[in-house]
Scaffold this motif. Structure first.
Motif, PDB file in Angstrom:
ATOM      1  N   MET A   1       0.846  -1.173   0.000  1.00 50.75           N
ATOM      2  CA  MET A   1       0.000   0.000   0.000  1.00 50.75           C
ATOM      3  C   MET A   1       0.894   1.239   0.000  1.00 50.75           C
ATOM      4  O   MET A   1       1.956   1.261   0.594  1.00 50.75           O
ATOM      5  CB  MET A   1      -0.940   0.000   1.196  1.00 50.75           C
ATOM      6  CG  MET A   1      -1.881   1.181   1.230  1.00 50.75           C
ATOM      7  SD  MET A   1      -3.112   1.001   2.533  1.00 50.75           S
ATOM      8  CE  MET A   1      -4.566   1.032   1.538  1.00 50.75           C
ATOM      9  N   ASP A   2       0.440   2.294  -0.612  1.00 48.25           N
ATOM     10  CA  ASP A   2       1.194   3.540  -0.689  1.00 48.25           C
ATOM     11  C   ASP A   2       1.280   4.193   0.678  1.00 48.25           C
ATOM     12  O   ASP A   2       0.454   3.962   1.553  1.00 48.25           O
ATOM     13  CB  ASP A   2       0.519   4.514  -1.662  1.00 48.25           C
ATOM     14  CG  ASP A   2       0.494   3.982  -3.080  1.00 48.25           C
ATOM     15  OD1 ASP A   2       1.371   3.159  -3.409  1.00 48.25           O
ATOM     16  OD2 ASP A   2      -0.396   4.376  -3.840  1.00 48.25           O
ATOM     17  N   ALA A   3       2.292   5.041   0.814  1.00 45.34           N
ATOM     18  CA  ALA A   3       2.447   5.787   2.062  1.00 45.34           C
ATOM     19  C   ALA A   3       1.279   6.749   2.234  1.00 45.34           C
ATOM     20  O   ALA A   3       0.674   7.192   1.261  1.00 45.34           O
ATOM     21  CB  ALA A   3       3.760   6.557   2.036  1.00 45.34           C
ATOM     22  N   GLU A   4       0.990   7.047   3.476  1.00 44.26           N
ATOM     23  CA  GLU A   4      -0.080   8.003   3.762  1.00 44.26           C
ATOM     24  C   GLU A   4       0.371   9.395   3.359  1.00 44.26           C
ATOM     25  O   GLU A   4       1.558   9.708   3.383  1.00 44.26           O
ATOM     26  CB  GLU A   4      -0.413   7.968   5.253  1.00 44.26           C
ATOM     27  CG  GLU A   4      -1.000   6.658   5.698  1.00 44.26           C
ATOM     28  CD  GLU A   4      -1.311   6.635   7.181  1.00 44.26           C
ATOM     29  OE1 GLU A   4      -1.175   7.678   7.853  1.00 44.26           O
ATOM     30  OE2 GLU A   4      -1.682   5.571   7.663  1.00 44.26           O
ATOM     31  N   PRO A   5      -0.576  10.266   3.005  1.00 42.69           N
ATOM     32  CA  PRO A   5      -0.196  11.636   2.648  1.00 42.69           C
ATOM     33  C   PRO A   5       0.365  12.371   3.859  1.00 42.69           C
ATOM     34  O   PRO A   5       0.042  12.057   5.006  1.00 42.69           O
ATOM     35  CB  PRO A   5      -1.503  12.270   2.174  1.00 42.69           C
ATOM     36  CG  PRO A   5      -2.584  11.357   2.582  1.00 42.69           C
ATOM     37  CD  PRO A   5      -1.992  10.024   2.856  1.00 42.69           C
ATOM     38  N   ALA A   6       1.196  13.363   3.606  1.00 43.28           N
ATOM     39  CA  ALA A   6       1.799  14.151   4.677  1.00 43.28           C
ATOM     40  C   ALA A   6       0.713  14.906   5.441  1.00 43.28           C
ATOM     41  O   ALA A   6      -0.260  15.378   4.852  1.00 43.28           O
ATOM     42  CB  ALA A   6       2.809  15.133   4.092  1.00 43.28           C
ATOM     43  N   ALA A   7       0.891  15.021   6.742  1.00 42.00           N
ATOM     44  CA  ALA A   7      -0.099  15.687   7.592  1.00 42.00           C
ATOM     45  C   ALA A   7      -0.361  17.117   7.138  1.00 42.00           C
ATOM     46  O   ALA A   7      -1.506  17.572   7.111  1.00 42.00           O
ATOM     47  CB  ALA A   7       0.361  15.658   9.044  1.00 42.00           C
ATOM     48  N   MET A   8       0.670  17.835   6.777  1.00 39.84           N
ATOM     49  CA  MET A   8       0.501  19.232   6.351  1.00 39.84           C
ATOM     50  C   MET A   8      -0.304  19.307   5.055  1.00 39.84           C
ATOM     51  O   MET A   8      -1.093  20.230   4.867  1.00 39.84           O
ATOM     52  CB  MET A   8       1.862  19.912   6.185  1.00 39.84           C
ATOM     53  CG  MET A   8       2.594  20.110   7.499  1.00 39.84           C
ATOM     54  SD  MET A   8       1.648  21.011   8.768  1.00 39.84           S
ATOM     55  CE  MET A   8       1.513  22.607   8.022  1.00 39.84           C
ATOM     56  N   ALA A   9      -0.150  18.333   4.168  1.00 41.90           N
ATOM     57  CA  ALA A   9      -0.928  18.323   2.925  1.00 41.90           C
ATOM     58  C   ALA A   9      -2.399  18.058   3.226  1.00 41.90           C
ATOM     59  O   ALA A   9      -3.283  18.628   2.580  1.00 41.90           O
ATOM     60  CB  ALA A   9      -0.374  17.275   1.961  1.00 41.90           C
ATOM     61  N   VAL A  10      -2.648  17.225   4.212  1.00 36.80           N
ATOM     62  CA  VAL A  10      -4.029  16.942   4.607  1.00 36.80           C
ATOM     63  C   VAL A  10      -4.673  18.206   5.173  1.00 36.80           C
ATOM     64  O   VAL A  10      -5.778  18.594   4.791  1.00 36.80           O
ATOM     65  CB  VAL A  10      -4.092  15.786   5.636  1.00 36.80           C
ATOM     66  CG1 VAL A  10      -5.501  15.628   6.181  1.00 36.80           C
ATOM     67  CG2 VAL A  10      -3.602  14.490   5.009  1.00 36.80           C
ATOM     68  N   VAL A  11      -3.964  18.874   6.075  1.00 33.32           N
ATOM     69  CA  VAL A  11      -4.486  20.085   6.706  1.00 33.32           C
ATOM     70  C   VAL A  11      -4.743  21.170   5.661  1.00 33.32           C
ATOM     71  O   VAL A  11      -5.744  21.889   5.732  1.00 33.32           O
ATOM     72  CB  VAL A  11      -3.509  20.591   7.795  1.00 33.32           C
ATOM     73  CG1 VAL A  11      -3.909  21.957   8.298  1.00 33.32           C
ATOM     74  CG2 VAL A  11      -3.443  19.593   8.943  1.00 33.32           C
ATOM     75  N   ALA A  12      -3.884  21.253   4.665  1.00 32.92           N
ATOM     76  CA  ALA A  12      -4.023  22.280   3.633  1.00 32.92           C
ATOM     77  C   ALA A  12      -5.002  21.868   2.531  1.00 32.92           C
ATOM     78  O   ALA A  12      -5.179  22.600   1.562  1.00 32.92           O
ATOM     79  CB  ALA A  12      -2.655  22.577   3.025  1.00 32.92           C
TER      80      ALA A  12
END
Length: 74
Positions: A1-12
C-alpha cells in the motif's frame, strides 16, 4: 500500500491519495455501513423501549469501549 499523505498536505486540503487507498477507503466505508445496519437490525432492539434507546445505545457504546461482553439492561 502507498504511504499516507503528509499531515501538512491533509491540513491544507492538498493531499492526494492513490487509487489503491481510495478503494481501501471505499471498502472500509462499505464494511462500516454493513456493521451499523447489522447492529441496528439486531433482534435485541425489539426488547428495548423506544424511550430507552438512547440510554441503551450509550451504555452499549461504553461497554464496547471497555471490552465488556455483558449486554446492557433494557
Amino acid at each position: 500500500m502507498d504511504a499516507e499523505p503528509a499531515a501538512m498536505a491533509v491540513v491544507a486540503l492538498e493531499a492526494e491519495i492513490s487509487d489503491e487507498q481510495r478503494q481501501a477507503l471505499a471498502d472500509a466505508r462499505e464494511r462500516r455501513l454493513e456493521v451499523v445496519e447489522t447492529l441496528h437490525r439486531h433482534s435485541f432492539w425489539a426488547t428495548v423501549e423506544p424511550s430507552d434507546r438512547i440510554k441503551v445505545q450509550t451504555a452499549l457504546r461504553k461497554a464496547a469501549r471497555a471490552g465488556d461482553q455483558t449486554p446492557p439492561a433494557a
